[in-house]
Design a protein around this motif. Structure first.
Motif, mmCIF file in Angstrom:
data_model
loop_
_atom_site.group_PDB
_atom_site.id
_atom_site.type_symbol
_atom_site.label_atom_id
_atom_site.label_comp_id
_atom_site.label_asym_id
_atom_site.label_seq_id
_atom_site.Cartn_x
_atom_site.Cartn_y
_atom_site.Cartn_z
ATOM 1 N N GLN B 75 -1.192 -0.511 -17.846
ATOM 2 C CA GLN B 75 -0.726 0.785 -18.191
ATOM 3 C C GLN B 75 0.243 0.938 -18.322
ATOM 4 O O GLN B 75 1.704 1.563 -19.672
ATOM 5 C CB GLN B 75 -1.497 1.361 -17.940
ATOM 6 N N HIS B 76 1.001 1.156 -17.406
ATOM 7 C CA HIS B 76 2.715 0.728 -17.122
ATOM 8 C C HIS B 76 3.396 0.490 -18.037
ATOM 9 O O HIS B 76 4.244 0.643 -18.337
ATOM 10 C CB HIS B 76 3.307 1.435 -15.511
ATOM 11 N N GLN B 77 2.946 -0.823 -17.369
ATOM 12 C CA GLN B 77 3.428 -2.478 -18.618
ATOM 13 C C GLN B 77 4.197 -2.491 -20.054
ATOM 14 O O GLN B 77 4.825 -1.970 -20.386
ATOM 15 C CB GLN B 77 3.000 -3.462 -18.487
ATOM 16 N N LEU B 79 3.497 1.274 -21.235
ATOM 17 C CA LEU B 79 4.359 2.388 -21.407
ATOM 18 C C LEU B 79 5.552 2.314 -21.407
ATOM 19 O O LEU B 79 6.131 2.724 -22.334
ATOM 20 C CB LEU B 79 3.849 3.201 -20.285
ATOM 21 N N GLU B 80 5.678 1.136 -20.330
ATOM 22 C CA GLU B 80 7.666 0.552 -20.174
ATOM 23 C C GLU B 80 7.936 0.033 -21.397
ATOM 24 O O GLU B 80 8.850 -0.899 -21.388
ATOM 25 C CB GLU B 80 8.157 0.206 -19.281
ATOM 26 N N GLY B 81 7.032 -0.564 -22.597
ATOM 27 C CA GLY B 81 7.422 -1.623 -23.590
ATOM 28 C C GLY B 81 7.120 -2.750 -22.844
ATOM 29 O O GLY B 81 7.723 -3.898 -24.123
ATOM 30 N N ALA B 82 5.974 -3.439 -22.920
ATOM 31 C CA ALA B 82 6.213 -4.639 -22.299
ATOM 32 C C ALA B 82 5.244 -4.678 -24.114
ATOM 33 O O ALA B 82 4.646 -4.096 -24.700
ATOM 34 C CB ALA B 82 4.504 -4.911 -21.748
ATOM 35 N N PRO B 83 5.806 -6.274 -24.336
ATOM 36 C CA PRO B 83 4.909 -7.185 -25.857
ATOM 37 C C PRO B 83 3.765 -7.137 -25.722
ATOM 38 O O PRO B 83 3.188 -8.253 -26.307
ATOM 39 C CB PRO B 83 5.975 -8.489 -25.801
ATOM 40 N N THR B 97 -4.147 7.469 -21.300
ATOM 41 C CA THR B 97 -2.154 8.236 -21.074
ATOM 42 C C THR B 97 -2.263 6.769 -22.826
ATOM 43 O O THR B 97 -0.859 7.590 -22.954
ATOM 44 C CB THR B 97 -1.975 7.390 -19.972
ATOM 45 N N VAL B 98 -1.956 5.586 -22.678
ATOM 46 C CA VAL B 98 -1.927 5.259 -23.801
ATOM 47 C C VAL B 98 -2.158 5.689 -24.984
ATOM 48 O O VAL B 98 -1.016 5.446 -25.970
ATOM 49 C CB VAL B 98 -2.034 3.491 -23.976
ATOM 50 N N VAL B 99 -3.461 6.133 -25.508
ATOM 51 C CA VAL B 99 -3.402 6.532 -27.070
ATOM 52 C C VAL B 99 -2.958 7.810 -27.213
ATOM 53 O O VAL B 99 -2.334 8.081 -27.968
ATOM 54 C CB VAL B 99 -5.096 6.983 -26.547
ATOM 55 N N ASP B 100 -2.549 8.495 -25.346
ATOM 56 C CA ASP B 100 -1.646 9.943 -25.308
ATOM 57 C C ASP B 100 -0.006 10.130 -26.240
ATOM 58 O O ASP B 100 0.082 10.386 -27.027
ATOM 59 C CB ASP B 100 -2.062 10.627 -24.393
#
Lengths: 261, 254
Positions: B75-77, B79-83, B97-100
């Protein structure tokens, strides 16, 4: 002045190199929750981890000194077949992924391990999930730094000084204590420092061999890893503590030891 | 005297190295129809390896790459913009949290999993049930609270009123399983799917926790580098074939 200047290419690459090293630090500082820092750092998790990190990194350094200095001396001096194989073995933890080193430790020293099982049967001691496990895991990956420092320093030593000590009637132990060790002092100190730094930051071998429990085996790197999943501010705060401690130790001690030369 | 001619090859080398660094820095991931990057929770490792194989067999020229890790780590990856193209989480909260933040669209539940007590084969410590987790003399492990298998296990322990005397909080379910397989731990709470996948660990059901099921949502990432591929992969997981693979690995249908 006799000081030579570096070619421009070297300077450019060096600047890029420097930038490379500062990028992660910039990232950390940019995200740091400065105003909440005191609260975050006084939490029980952080204090427990700090205590465990200091104990285990110093313990690992002590264990490395006890075994690594003799090993370095022997690799430098003793002539025996298979010495280069032995050296390779000692340096192996430098290239092995720490997680693999930790798993290997589990196979060897775990409760069901090749050596761990007899130990457990005789003494009842279980190394994983204890502070001893943390110290052993850290020492395994950190000690090679000390061994190579000692070995190369002893190799470069002028043998005449020890010869003189022997002529003056000093025994082998006394020569070692009064001549050899003081003469390789700076390298020894540098080796110990690197060993401590590596042990302080050790993560992979620790979590695989010693597990992760707050107050028992959770050192600062493990606390960062767990906190990253949930509470990033705490993770960054702990990382900053690690950066601060390591940088000050590395800068202060290094200057002190090198200037004397 | 300085001789420029002898220096030139070195300047060339310098230039080359700078060029390599610059190109590498600009490289990143370009839009590429043939690559689908799937971030999947650690407990899905085996099931998704098979799905990858089947999907690639059905779509020649497509390369599915699995990025396996703890759900919250993945999830953190993201949120930090991992492709990433697709995210399969072991926890609806983590997915939410990713949907939000608008990075995932319409997550769909595609699998469920129950927790069981895992013990080394033969159950050397004679674990009888969840109540044994209060025994401080045993070597016991859970997943860390931050990953779904850890939070769910703690929910179960709290529900049955057992104060667990654990010896380790493992970062993900696979590392907990390894310690059970090696016999280093007497018991741990893992997914029943992990027990099916492991030859060295036996499961003990937790009848007290029959209602607590880990739910697995999947979603395409909204700024996926390969949106078509992402949609196709999600559709495949939800298809009959995909669901067959999922249930064959011990998951329950959603």
């Amino acid at each position: 002045m006799s000081r030579r200047r570096n070619p421009l290419g070297v300077v450019i690459l060096a600047v890029i190199g420097l930038f490379f090293f500062t990028i992660p630090l910039i990232g950390l500082l940019a995200r740091a929750p400065w105003s909440d820092l005191p609260d975050l750092l006084s939490s029980e998790i952080v204090l427990d981890a700090l205590r465990l990190s200091l104990i285990s990194s110093l313990g690992a350094t002590a264990l490395s000194a006890l075994l690594g200095i003799p090993l370095g001396l022997m690799l430098a001096r003793a002539e025996f077949p298979g010495r280069s194989v032995l050296r390779g073995l000692v340096l192996l933890p430098l290239v092995l992924p720490p997680v693999v080193a930790g798993t290997a430790l589990l196979f060897a020293l775990g409760r069901r391990g090749v050596i761990g099982e007899p130990i457990n049967e005789v003494t009842g001691l279980v190394l994983p999930f204890s502070i001893w496990g943390v110290i052993i895991a850290a020492a395994l990956v950190a000690m090679p730094f000390l061994v190579i420092s000692v070995e190369s320093a002893v190799r470069n030593l002028d043998p005449r000084f020890e010869g003189a000590a022997a002529t003056l009637g000093a025994g082998k132990w006394r020569t070692l204590r009064a001549v050899t060790l003081p003469m390789i002092g700076p390298s020894l100190a540098a080796g110990l420092l690197l060993t401590w730094a590596r042990a302080f930051g050790e993560f992979g071998a620790t979590i695989t061999f010693a597990g992760n429990l707050q107050g028992r085996t959770q050192t600062l790197p493990l606390a960062v890893f767990v906190a990253l999943e949930q509470d990033r501010d705490t993770a960054i705060a702990i990382s900053l503590v690690m950066v601060a401690i390591s940088l000050s130790v590395l800068i202060l001690l290094r200057d002190r030891w090198w200037r004397a030369r | 005297m300085r001789n420029d001619r002898t220096i030139r090859p070195k300047s060339w080398l310098t230039f080359l190295m700078v060029a390599v660094v610059v190109i590498a820095a600009c490289g990143g991931r370009q839009a590429d129809r043939s690559l689908i990057l799937v971030s999947a929770a650690a407990s899905l490792t085996d099931a998704f390896a098979e799905i990858e194989e089947e999907f690639e067999a059905a779509n020649p020229g497509v390369d599915v790459q699995l990025n396996i890790g703890g759900s919250s780590q993945l999830q953190h990856q993201i949120l930090e913009g991992a492709p990433v193209d697709v995210f399969a989480s072991a926890n609806p909260t983590v997915m939410q949290t990713v949907v939000d933040v608008g990075l995932a669209l319409d997550p769909i539940l595609f699998a469920g999993s129950r927790l069981q007590i895992g013990v080394p084969n033969g159950n050397p410590a004679r674990i009888g049930g969840i109540g044994d987790f209060a025994n401080g003399d045993l070597l016991l492990g859970l997943c860390a609270e931050t990953v779904p298998c850890g939070s769910l296990a703690r929910e179960i322990l709290a529900a049955v009123g057992v104060e667990a005397a654990i010896d380790t909080s493992e970062p993900d379910v696979r590392s907990l399983l390894t310690k059970l397989e090696e016999g280093e731990l007497d018991a741990g709470i893992v997914y029943s799917t992990d027990i099916i996948a492991s030859r060295d660990v036996t499961g003990i059901a937790i009848p007290e926790a029959i209602d607590l099921i880990a739910e697995y949502p999947i979603a395409a990432i909204s700024d996926a580098p390969n949106p078509t591929g992402a949609r196709d992969f999600v559709a495949f997981v939800l298809s009959e074939k995909g669901q067959q693979i999922i249930t064959a690995h011990g998951f329950t249908a959603p």
